[in-house]
Every structure is written in C-alpha cells, then in structure tokens.
Design a protein around this motif. Sequence first.
Motif, PDB file in Angstrom:
ATOM      1  N   ASN A  96       0.819  -1.215   0.000  1.00 50.15           N
ATOM      2  CA  ASN A  96       0.000   0.000   0.000  1.00 50.15           C
ATOM      3  C   ASN A  96       0.853   1.265   0.000  1.00 50.15           C
ATOM      4  N   ILE A  97       1.977   1.223   0.690  1.00 50.56           N
ATOM      5  CA  ILE A  97       2.849   2.397   0.764  1.00 50.56           C
ATOM      6  C   ILE A  97       3.461   2.718  -0.592  1.00 50.56           C
ATOM      7  N   ILE A  98       3.989   1.702  -1.280  1.00 45.03           N
ATOM      8  CA  ILE A  98       4.733   1.969  -2.512  1.00 45.03           C
ATOM      9  C   ILE A  98       3.821   2.138  -3.722  1.00 45.03           C
ATOM     10  N   SER A  99       2.547   1.787  -3.582  1.00 44.86           N
ATOM     11  CA  SER A  99       1.591   1.979  -4.673  1.00 44.86           C
ATOM     12  C   SER A  99       0.943   3.354  -4.571  1.00 44.86           C
ATOM     13  N   LYS A 100       0.696   3.963  -5.714  1.00 39.40           N
ATOM     14  CA  LYS A 100      -0.053   5.219  -5.711  1.00 39.40           C
ATOM     15  C   LYS A 100      -1.449   5.049  -6.308  1.00 39.40           C
ATOM     16  N   LYS A 101      -1.749   3.831  -6.789  1.00 33.06           N
ATOM     17  CA  LYS A 101      -3.069   3.637  -7.385  1.00 33.06           C
ATOM     18  C   LYS A 101      -3.669   2.270  -7.050  1.00 33.06           C
ATOM     19  N   TYR A 102      -3.072   1.186  -7.583  1.00 31.72           N
ATOM     20  CA  TYR A 102      -3.664  -0.142  -7.430  1.00 31.72           C
ATOM     21  C   TYR A 102      -2.661  -1.142  -6.848  1.00 31.72           C
ATOM     22  N   CYS A 103      -3.210  -2.136  -6.156  1.00 26.53           N
ATOM     23  CA  CYS A 103      -2.464  -3.329  -5.743  1.00 26.53           C
ATOM     24  C   CYS A 103      -3.266  -4.537  -6.194  1.00 26.53           C
ATOM     25  N   MET A 104      -2.548  -5.593  -6.578  1.00 25.65           N
ATOM     26  CA  MET A 104      -3.232  -6.796  -7.056  1.00 25.65           C
ATOM     27  C   MET A 104      -2.442  -8.032  -6.683  1.00 25.65           C
ATOM     28  N   LEU A 105      -3.166  -9.043  -6.198  1.00 26.23           N
ATOM     29  CA  LEU A 105      -2.599 -10.359  -5.944  1.00 26.23           C
ATOM     30  C   LEU A 105      -3.344 -11.385  -6.788  1.00 26.23           C
ATOM     31  N   GLU A 106      -2.604 -12.294  -7.381  1.00 30.20           N
ATOM     32  CA  GLU A 106      -3.205 -13.401  -8.129  1.00 30.20           C
ATOM     33  C   GLU A 106      -2.806 -14.699  -7.447  1.00 30.20           C
ATOM     34  N   ARG A 107      -3.773 -15.589  -7.283  1.00 30.82           N
ATOM     35  CA  ARG A 107      -3.531 -16.793  -6.498  1.00 30.82           C
ATOM     36  C   ARG A 107      -4.326 -17.966  -7.053  1.00 30.82           C
ATOM     37  N   ILE A 108      -3.713 -19.119  -7.152  1.00 35.60           N
ATOM     38  CA  ILE A 108      -4.454 -20.343  -7.442  1.00 35.60           C
ATOM     39  C   ILE A 108      -5.036 -20.857  -6.132  1.00 35.60           C
ATOM     40  N   VAL A 109      -6.339 -21.092  -6.118  1.00 31.83           N
ATOM     41  CA  VAL A 109      -6.982 -21.595  -4.902  1.00 31.83           C
ATOM     42  C   VAL A 109      -7.385 -23.064  -5.033  1.00 31.83           C
ATOM     43  N   TYR A 110      -7.362 -23.574  -6.255  1.00 35.62           N
ATOM     44  CA  TYR A 110      -7.626 -24.997  -6.453  1.00 35.62           C
ATOM     45  C   TYR A 110      -6.967 -25.439  -7.746  1.00 35.62           C
ATOM     46  N   GLU A 111      -6.282 -26.569  -7.688  1.00 30.16           N
ATOM     47  CA  GLU A 111      -5.646 -27.107  -8.898  1.00 30.16           C
ATOM     48  C   GLU A 111      -5.453 -28.611  -8.727  1.00 30.16           C
ATOM     49  N   LYS A 112      -6.097 -29.369  -9.553  1.00 28.96           N
ATOM     50  CA  LYS A 112      -5.946 -30.818  -9.503  1.00 28.96           C
ATOM     51  C   LYS A 112      -6.429 -31.402 -10.826  1.00 28.96           C
ATOM     52  N   ASP A 113      -5.831 -32.527 -11.213  1.00 25.45           N
ATOM     53  CA  ASP A 113      -6.293 -33.162 -12.447  1.00 25.45           C
ATOM     54  C   ASP A 113      -6.952 -34.502 -12.138  1.00 25.45           C
ATOM     55  N   THR A 114      -7.607 -35.050 -13.148  1.00 28.51           N
ATOM     56  CA  THR A 114      -8.419 -36.253 -12.954  1.00 28.51           C
ATOM     57  C   THR A 114      -7.586 -37.473 -12.579  1.00 28.51           C
TER      58      THR A 114
END
Length: 267
Positions: free
Chosen positions: A146-164
């Motif tokens: 928040n300090i180093i941003s002057k406009k937006y912050c964004m996090l991207e995260r995988i919350v589920y990942e599995k194959d058959t």
Amino acid sequence: MVITMNDFEQYIQKDMDESRAEQMWDNKSKSFYERTEKTQQQFVREFVFTFIKERKLLNAQSRVLDIGCGTGRHLLEFSAYTPYLTGIDISSNMLAYAKEKLKHIPQAQLIHGSWMNTFTTENEFDLVFACMTPAIASIEHIQRMNIISKKYCMLERIVYEKDTVQEEIEQRLGRKLFRLPHNDKNYVYGVWNILWLMGYCPEVVFDKQVRTTTHSIEDYMRDAAYTDEEKTAVTQLLNAKQKDGIITAEESVVKAIILWEKEKLPC
C-alpha cells in the motif's frame, strides 16, 4: 470478542528461509522456464490480463512492479500497455531468463534481492502486482504494498488445482496426496479480511478453467510421497493409462484475483 488483523494473518503466513528459497528456485529455473514457455502464447489469454484490460488499470505511462517476477512472464504481457516495468526476484537464475525475455524493453528494470529491503518510497508505482509468491505473507507485506503503490495493488492466487489422474490416484489409495503449497483458498480469505480491517474495499474475482494436460509417469510419481506398496499400485494404474509414456488428464484450476485501490473509499 474483537477480531483483529492478527487473527487473519495466520492464514497468509508462510515459513520461508530466503537463502534456501533462492537455491530452490535457482535449481528449478530451467525446468520452470522450459515448461512455461510451451504455453506462453496462450498465457496472454489468462484471466488476469483480460481483467486488467477490461478495468483499464494500465496505460502507456503506468509504472508497474511485479514482486516475485520469476522468468518475466507477466512483465512481458504488461509491456503491451507500458514499458515502465520493474521486476524483482530472489532467484538470479530466474531473472536471467526474464532479462532475455525483456531485452527489447530498455526501460524495464530487473532486480535481484528482497523486495522489502528494496522498495520503501511512497507512491512509486501505479500497480504493485504479485502472483503466487510467498513474498506476500504478513500484514507488514500488505502494508508495504500500500505504501509503494499510488493507485492499485493486485494479488493473483491459485486456490484450487488438480487433475483427474491425481484424483483417481487419491481415490485408489484412500488419502490426500497432492497438496500444492499455493493451493490454499484460506490465503485469499486472510488477505481480504486484513485489507477490510485496514479500511480498504478489496474486490475478489474468480476464474475457473478446465483444460487437457499431459504428464509423464515420472511427474505423478515425483509429486507425492508413496509407501512401497502404494508405489506398486500407482505404477500399475499409470501404466494402464499411458500411451508412449504420456498420460492425458483433465485439469481443473480456479484462480482468484484480489484488487484494491490505494485510496481508501467508503464501502
């Protein structure tokens, strides 16, 4: 009972030894680069880039920081909007790939080291971004974003990942085996609540994809710890599914994006 930010910090904390993490990612850099380069052309269609475009979060003058930038995959796509790109990572080997990938962008800066020690200036970036990195794992880390941003912050995260095939292996053995460290929906829950208690209005959006993937028998054997008896059963299962050493599976992936504005707004 009063609930505080510290109550939610436990959901995002990760045990991380930076020196060991650096060595680990240096060792993984070649295989990670080769694996991800196979899908780089499809990477541009990832939900996060569609989301950024639809929301008009970036323009030609935007300054972007990617924390834990790895091989520069996201930075390369961000360059479609702006050349003012900064990436930081603890792995020098990862950054070597990113340097090659971004060599046509003279304004791009790539830094080896700790982002918390490097970035302290207020309002330095229009977008502070981080994807799948353990470098955002405390209240202090979120405050620094928040300090180093002057406009937006964004996090991207995988919350589920599995194959058959993974699911079938788990069913055959009767226990959970494939747990990825980033495969944790509670992380999103923790971050959202911390931001809310800070006075921000974070937005969370989800994207689910189902796609066909291919793996070797060795991939499935390497990604879990088996007993000798389980190894025999899993090897038999995989051999029955393989064709020329390759196993095809349907993979389900759910990703979450957490976006918030630097300016605190009434929610």
